[in-house]
Design a protein around this motif. Structure first.
Motif, short mmCIF file in Angstrom:
data_model
loop_
_atom_site.label_atom_id
_atom_site.label_comp_id
_atom_site.label_asym_id
_atom_site.label_seq_id
_atom_site.Cartn_x
_atom_site.Cartn_y
_atom_site.Cartn_z
N VAL A 214 0.84 -1.20 0.00
CA VAL A 214 0.00 0.00 0.00
C VAL A 214 0.88 1.25 0.00
N ALA A 215 1.95 1.24 0.80
CA ALA A 215 2.84 2.40 0.87
C ALA A 215 3.51 2.67 -0.47
N MET A 216 3.94 1.62 -1.15
CA MET A 216 4.59 1.80 -2.46
C MET A 216 3.61 2.37 -3.47
N TYR A 217 2.38 1.86 -3.47
CA TYR A 217 1.37 2.39 -4.40
C TYR A 217 1.09 3.86 -4.08
N ALA A 218 0.87 4.15 -2.80
CA ALA A 218 0.54 5.52 -2.41
C ALA A 218 1.67 6.48 -2.76
N ALA A 219 2.92 6.04 -2.57
CA ALA A 219 4.07 6.90 -2.88
C ALA A 219 4.09 7.24 -4.37
N ASN A 220 3.80 6.27 -5.22
CA ASN A 220 3.73 6.54 -6.66
C ASN A 220 2.57 7.47 -7.00
N HIS A 221 1.46 7.28 -6.31
CA HIS A 221 0.26 8.07 -6.57
C HIS A 221 0.45 9.54 -6.17
N MET A 222 1.32 9.78 -5.18
CA MET A 222 1.55 11.16 -4.72
C MET A 222 1.99 12.07 -5.86
N GLY A 223 2.78 11.52 -6.80
CA GLY A 223 3.28 12.32 -7.91
C GLY A 223 2.18 12.87 -8.79
N THR B 172 -0.96 23.56 -1.17
CA THR B 172 -0.62 23.40 0.24
C THR B 172 -1.09 22.02 0.66
N VAL B 173 -0.18 21.23 1.23
CA VAL B 173 -0.45 19.83 1.56
C VAL B 173 -0.28 19.61 3.05
N GLY B 174 -1.34 19.17 3.72
CA GLY B 174 -1.28 18.83 5.14
C GLY B 174 -0.93 17.36 5.31
N ILE B 175 0.03 17.07 6.21
CA ILE B 175 0.49 15.70 6.42
C ILE B 175 0.41 15.35 7.90
N ALA B 176 -0.26 14.25 8.21
CA ALA B 176 -0.31 13.74 9.57
C ALA B 176 0.75 12.66 9.73
N TRP B 177 1.61 12.79 10.73
CA TRP B 177 2.67 11.81 10.93
C TRP B 177 2.10 10.50 11.49
N GLY B 178 2.83 9.43 11.25
CA GLY B 178 2.41 8.12 11.75
C GLY B 178 3.13 7.01 11.02
N THR B 179 2.88 5.78 11.41
CA THR B 179 3.57 4.61 10.85
C THR B 179 3.34 4.49 9.35
N LEU C 69 2.23 6.82 7.00
CA LEU C 69 2.81 7.91 6.20
C LEU C 69 4.33 7.85 6.22
N ASN C 70 4.91 7.36 7.31
CA ASN C 70 6.36 7.17 7.34
C ASN C 70 6.78 6.14 6.30
N ALA C 71 6.01 5.05 6.18
CA ALA C 71 6.31 4.04 5.16
C ALA C 71 6.17 4.63 3.76
N VAL C 72 5.15 5.43 3.54
CA VAL C 72 4.98 6.08 2.23
C VAL C 72 6.18 6.96 1.91
N SER C 73 6.65 7.71 2.90
CA SER C 73 7.77 8.64 2.67
C SER C 73 9.05 7.93 2.26
N GLN C 74 9.16 6.64 2.61
CA GLN C 74 10.36 5.87 2.28
C GLN C 74 10.37 5.43 0.81
N LEU D 95 8.29 14.46 7.50
CA LEU D 95 7.96 15.71 6.82
C LEU D 95 9.11 16.17 5.92
N GLN D 96 10.34 16.01 6.39
CA GLN D 96 11.48 16.45 5.61
C GLN D 96 11.68 15.60 4.37
N ARG D 97 11.39 14.31 4.46
CA ARG D 97 11.51 13.45 3.28
C ARG D 97 10.53 13.89 2.19
N PHE D 98 9.30 14.22 2.59
CA PHE D 98 8.34 14.75 1.62
C PHE D 98 8.85 16.07 1.05
N GLY D 99 9.37 16.93 1.92
CA GLY D 99 9.86 18.22 1.47
C GLY D 99 11.01 18.10 0.50
#
Length: 320
Positions: free
Chosen positions: A94-103, A111-118, A120-125, A158-162
């Protein structure tokens, strides 16, 4: 001499637009076949190529269609997983799919709001580098504890997204939960805090997951001991099933009258309710009850989720 990105784009155009084989491309450009394969991999990994899959099946016959129809969602992405996959593997997929979908979701000037957690951390990787002009990121909930004012987990996410989108980053350096609701009310009047709160309210896109005390891959707010035993006892008495950005809700999706929410730093859940651009990412059957509650509360407009969790959620509603 062409740089690697330019050559990768040239190879990708020949491969995807002209349907040439890697052998033909190698011959045309004077490269080896392994070099062509590496360039195609480089193009996908670095966001030079985006692949979209359009499923021709009748939507109402799919899990996506059932979810969309039953809960009035704008978009649903159900990620297939192997029958024997554990929840960690479901999370990875799910994290890999979501990370691709972010693009495709994140657009210039957003402006993008991000809630931290397990989750979203996986998505950021797994994010694929893609500089997007004018993007502003804002943290949706504080992450501090009594011993650590700013969590490395939240700041790193947050920094990885940035870094990935070359976006400006706005952390929220406050506790995840205040000791006293009066402290929160006073701090919310400060101009520096109001600036972050205003960014949250103005966000074009909200990215978040659902936390659950019963999750097999434990939500970070529970794994990192943000909550003491009395908090957990109070939540059980209030029939809490999950949280979004450390703000809690019940099985019917309601969130009013839960005392812990008065001390939580996350936004009132009305921010997510029936809102366009509210994208929830969930993985794991053990979060199904929490997801069921969030869906009943209309706390998302778009959902990315694994197939096992969907079937369990639909079972709660007697849909399947």
């Amino acid at each position: 001499m062409q740089n690697q990105d330019d050559l990768a784009v040239q190879v990708a155009r020949l491969y995807y637009y002209q349907n040439l084989t890697t052998e033909k491309i190698a011959e045309e450009l004077g490269l080896s076949r392994p070099k062509v394969s590496r360039l195609l991999t480089h193009a996908k990994k670095n966001g030079l190529v985006e692949i979209r899959i359009h499923d021709p099946r009748e939507p109402t016959r799919t899990l996506e269609g059932l979810l969309r129809e039953h809960f009035q969602l704008e978009r649903v992405h159900v990620i297939p997983t192997p029958e024997n996959a554990n929840e960690a593997e479901c999370m990875r997929r799910v994290a890999m799919y979501a990370a691709n979908h972010m693009g495709m979701l994140i657009q210039p000037g957003m402006t993008v709001g991000i809630a931290w957690g397990t989750t979203l951390n996986a998505v950021s990787q797994h994010l694929i580098p893609k500089p997007i002009p004018g993007v502003t990121l804002v943290q949706l909930n504080g992450s501090g504890t009594p011993t650590n004012f700013m969590s490395d987990h939240a700041l790193g996410l947050l920094q990885r997204f940035g870094d990935n989108y070359q976006a400006s980053v706005n952390p929220f350096p406050i506790p995840a939960f205040f000791d006293y609701s009066e402290t929160k009310q006073a701090l919310w009047r400060e101009r520096s805090i109001r600036r972050v709160l205003d960014l949250q309210q103005q966000a074009d896109l909200l990215l978040y997951s659902i936390g659950s005390a019963k999750a097999s891959v434990l939500s970070y707010v529970y794994a990192a001991n943000y909550l003491d035993p009395q908090d957990l006892k109070d939540m059980q008495q209030m029939n809490v099933v999950g949280d979004i950005a450390t703000v809690f809700f019940r099985e019917d999706g309601s969130f009013d009258g839960i005392p812990l929410n008065d001390r939580a730093s996350g936004p009132d859940l009305s921010l997510f309710k029936n809102r366009k651009g509210a994208v929830c990412i969930v993985a794991g059957e053990s979060k199904a009850l929490a997801l069921w509650g969030a869906l009943r509360g209309r706390l998302m407009s778009e959902l990315i989720v694994d197939d096992k969790t969907v079937r369990k959620v639909l079972g709660y509603g007697g849909v399947v």
